[in-house]
Design a protein around this motif. Structure first.
Motif, mmCIF file in Angstrom:
data_model
loop_
_atom_site.group_PDB
_atom_site.id
_atom_site.type_symbol
_atom_site.label_atom_id
_atom_site.label_comp_id
_atom_site.label_asym_id
_atom_site.label_seq_id
_atom_site.Cartn_x
_atom_site.Cartn_y
_atom_site.Cartn_z
ATOM 1 N N PRO A 44 11.861 -25.519 -25.141
ATOM 2 C CA PRO A 44 13.043 -25.666 -24.297
ATOM 3 C C PRO A 44 14.268 -24.960 -24.854
ATOM 4 O O PRO A 44 15.112 -24.468 -24.112
ATOM 5 C CB PRO A 44 13.244 -27.184 -24.244
ATOM 6 C CG PRO A 44 11.887 -27.756 -24.500
ATOM 7 C CD PRO A 44 11.276 -26.834 -25.500
ATOM 8 N N ALA A 45 14.375 -24.895 -26.196
ATOM 9 C CA ALA A 45 15.555 -24.268 -26.789
ATOM 10 C C ALA A 45 15.421 -22.749 -26.853
ATOM 11 O O ALA A 45 16.414 -22.033 -26.823
ATOM 12 C CB ALA A 45 15.763 -24.816 -28.197
ATOM 13 N N LEU A 46 14.162 -22.259 -26.957
ATOM 14 C CA LEU A 46 13.965 -20.826 -27.166
ATOM 15 C C LEU A 46 13.789 -20.043 -25.877
ATOM 16 O O LEU A 46 14.135 -18.868 -25.810
ATOM 17 C CB LEU A 46 12.721 -20.601 -28.049
ATOM 18 C CG LEU A 46 12.849 -21.042 -29.509
ATOM 19 C CD1 LEU A 46 11.517 -20.816 -30.219
ATOM 20 C CD2 LEU A 46 13.944 -20.259 -30.217
ATOM 21 N N PHE A 47 13.268 -20.673 -24.852
ATOM 22 C CA PHE A 47 12.937 -19.944 -23.646
ATOM 23 C C PHE A 47 13.714 -20.504 -22.459
ATOM 24 O O PHE A 47 13.915 -21.711 -22.330
ATOM 25 C CB PHE A 47 11.426 -20.042 -23.361
ATOM 26 C CG PHE A 47 10.581 -19.525 -24.498
ATOM 27 C CD1 PHE A 47 10.494 -18.168 -24.748
ATOM 28 C CD2 PHE A 47 9.887 -20.399 -25.319
ATOM 29 C CE1 PHE A 47 9.718 -17.689 -25.794
ATOM 30 C CE2 PHE A 47 9.121 -19.933 -26.368
ATOM 31 C CZ PHE A 47 9.032 -18.567 -26.609
ATOM 32 N N ALA A 48 14.134 -19.598 -21.602
ATOM 33 C CA ALA A 48 14.894 -20.032 -20.438
ATOM 34 C C ALA A 48 14.040 -20.906 -19.534
ATOM 35 O O ALA A 48 14.523 -21.846 -18.907
ATOM 36 C CB ALA A 48 15.412 -18.822 -19.679
ATOM 37 N N GLN A 49 12.744 -20.593 -19.468
ATOM 38 C CA GLN A 49 11.867 -21.351 -18.588
ATOM 39 C C GLN A 49 10.460 -21.354 -19.155
ATOM 40 O O GLN A 49 10.033 -20.394 -19.795
ATOM 41 C CB GLN A 49 11.878 -20.739 -17.191
ATOM 42 C CG GLN A 49 11.578 -21.730 -16.078
ATOM 43 C CD GLN A 49 11.882 -21.116 -14.725
ATOM 44 O OE1 GLN A 49 11.500 -19.994 -14.460
ATOM 45 N NE2 GLN A 49 12.558 -21.868 -13.879
ATOM 46 N N THR A 50 9.739 -22.436 -18.922
ATOM 47 C CA THR A 50 8.370 -22.540 -19.399
ATOM 48 C C THR A 50 7.464 -23.009 -18.271
ATOM 49 O O THR A 50 7.927 -23.488 -17.239
ATOM 50 C CB THR A 50 8.276 -23.536 -20.571
ATOM 51 O OG1 THR A 50 8.784 -24.799 -20.131
ATOM 52 C CG2 THR A 50 9.059 -23.047 -21.776
ATOM 53 N N ASP A 105 8.141 -12.956 -16.722
ATOM 54 C CA ASP A 105 8.665 -12.465 -15.445
ATOM 55 C C ASP A 105 7.592 -11.898 -14.534
ATOM 56 O O ASP A 105 7.568 -12.178 -13.338
ATOM 57 C CB ASP A 105 9.735 -11.390 -15.695
ATOM 58 C CG ASP A 105 11.029 -11.985 -16.238
ATOM 59 O OD1 ASP A 105 11.207 -13.208 -16.105
ATOM 60 O OD2 ASP A 105 11.837 -11.231 -16.805
ATOM 61 N N ASN A 106 6.689 -11.089 -15.077
ATOM 62 C CA ASN A 106 5.713 -10.397 -14.240
ATOM 63 C C ASN A 106 4.363 -11.108 -14.162
ATOM 64 O O ASN A 106 3.409 -10.548 -13.612
ATOM 65 C CB ASN A 106 5.510 -8.967 -14.751
ATOM 66 C CG ASN A 106 6.774 -8.140 -14.642
ATOM 67 O OD1 ASN A 106 7.529 -8.279 -13.683
ATOM 68 N ND2 ASN A 106 7.011 -7.279 -15.624
#
Length: 484
Positions: free
Chosen positions: A23-29, A67-68
């Motif tokens: 949660p802290a490192l990635f904008a979305q999981t 993203d892709n």
């Protein structure tokens, strides 16, 4: 070896980071749970085609959103089966815009012990019109009979691509026909399965993935690991393509294999053969060279070095076995469609049919099953006079030959010696392709192959027999009574 250990280390580190600090490192999981009978399954490998994670003791996983990425999917663990729709295994879910949780998978326990299993390999059904369905279903009738002999045992199929011939509208017919077998089929994308005339390679496999799921993935059966790769690179110009494996797939493959113990039995299914011969030949920039083999195959071989690997390929419409090394074998499987549904033999004389692989723990045996014939039908013999170049010789086509086979001929029951291997067009294939009036595609022609054998007979009036012994000690015979 170093790279493999490094990947294992980085995999462990990244798993800890993702699980505890995502949660802290990635904008979305993306997250979800993998279970069977309501209970979480531990250590299942999950990927979006780039990132990886393993499930915890509750069956939960979490991976970064890419993203892709189009899918979240798992490498089905041994002992379990994914749900399926028709013959399509549902080991994947399309990633939905805005959805980040709830990508759950409910697996089934395999009712059979998959340490011992069988799989059949199809290649190049290449359905290009509705009329092809009738002869295609005749091939499938043979498959159904074969599957019946494996009743009560684990069996599945792999289709090595060119499911259709540039006709995606025939996918529903292909699926309905193959569903008659009532077993899961894992599919490879072929050059004739691509969407043509798009602006980039990335547009070429979208239609295929809409129907069959990811174009590269893996799964497990018993002690064997299975990988499917997309090695057809669309050049975004008309119908042109190259045999090439993208860097993202090679990187994905390295990580996927980092979860697999070194020395394990690994099968890699692709459409275009890695090579058409043993050893690397000088590169020539020609359509036959770039479209007929994988240009960066050497890097694939390097990744597979720690394993006992078998490449399963098609594309060529002929049968060939190549032992690239003691640890790497390639099986190029002849076309289900034969000569594009215009004859019952392929360009090299191999009958329409499919490969059969029988896995017992970490040991594998194989043979080619000709449709409409018993398992023992492994060659076709021709009487003297069948070859213009060698008119006094008996000729044999042994389509599943490899370097460990032994081929002899007998006269009146007496062994005369080993036959000579040479390159020649199979007479049956040559006759079929020579009658252009009966061919829908006039460009079709027989292909010289490397699994032809000849011997000059001593007694032209003798009863002649060809005996072939495969690498597993199985003996096959073909008789030519009075040279007829």
């Amino acid at each position: 070896m170093y790279m493999h250990c490094y990947l294992k280390y980085m995999k462990a580190v990244s798993t800890l980071i993702i699980c505890f600090f995502a949660p802290a490192l990635f904008a979305q999981t993306i997250s979800g749970k993998i279970s069977c009978d309501g209970k979480g399954i531990k250590d299942v490998v999950v990927t979006d085609g780039i990132h990886f994670a393993q499930t915890n003791h509750k069956g939960e996983y979490i991976i970064p959103m890419t993203d892709n990425a189009s899918f979240v999917y798992l490498s089905t663990p041994a002992g379990y089966l994914p749900q399926r729709e028709y013959s399509i295994p549902l080991f994947y879910q399309p990633i939905q815009t805005g959805k980040v949780t709830g990508y759950d998978f409910e697996l089934k326990r395999n009712p059979y012990d998959d340490n011992t299993h069988t799989f059949m390999v199809h290649a190049d059904a290449q359905l290009f019109k509705k009329d092809n369905l009738q002869p295609y279903n005749q091939i499938l009738d043979d498959c159904i009979d074969f599957i019946e002999t494996k009743k009560g045992k684990e069996i599945f199929g792999i289709d090595c691509g060119d499911l259709v011939g540039d006709k995606p509208e025939l996918y529903p017919d292909y699926i309905r026909s193959l569903n008659r077998l009532d077993i899961p089929f894992y599919r490879v994308i072929g050059n004739h399965d691509m969407t043509l005339y798009g602006r980039s390679h990335e547009t070429s496999y979208r239609k295929f993935e809409e129907i069959f799921g990811p174009s590269y993935y893996s799964f497990n059966k018993g002690k064997a690991h299975y990988i499917v790769l997309n090695d057809v690179f669309y050049l975004a110009r008309d119908y042109f393509y190259a045999g090439y494996i993208e860097e993202k797939l090679l990187s994905w493959l390295e990580t996927d294999l980092s979860y697999i113990k070194e020395g394990s039995l690994v099968f890699v299914a692709m459409h275009i053969p890695s090579r058409l011969e043993v050893g690397q030949i000088p590169f020539e920039y020609s359509n036959a060279n770039i479209a007929g083999r994988v240009s960066n195959a050497a890097f694939l071989y390097e990744i597979l070095k720690p394993y006992r690997a078998h490449l399963l390929t098609g594309h060529t419409h002929y049968n060939r076995n190549l032992e690239h090394s003691e640890q790497l074998f390639e099986h190029i499987t002849a076309a289900v469609c034969g000569t594009w549904w215009q004859g019952t033999v392929c360009l090299d004389g191999t009958p329409q049919g499919y490969g059969v692989y029988e896995v017992d723990n970490d040991h594998v045996t194989w043979y080619f099953k000709s449709a409409g014939f018993p398992k023992e039908y492994q060659m076709r013999a021709y009487a003297p006079g069948s070859s213009k170049e060698y008119p006094d010789d008996v000729i044999a086509n042994i389509w599943n030959w490899d370097v460990k086979w032994k081929v002899e001929w007998l006269e009146n029951g007496k062994v005369m010696g080993e036959m000579i291997r040479f390159s020649m067009c199979d007479p049956a294939a040559e006759a079929l392709c020579a009658d252009k009036e009966k061919l829908e595609f006039k460009w079709i022609s027989a292909t010289p192959n490397e699994h032809m054998f000849r011997a000059t007979v001593k007694d032209k009036n003798a009863k002649i027999e060809v005996i072939a012994t495969d690498r597993f000690g199985n003996i096959y015979r073909a008789n030519l009574n009075n040279n007829k």
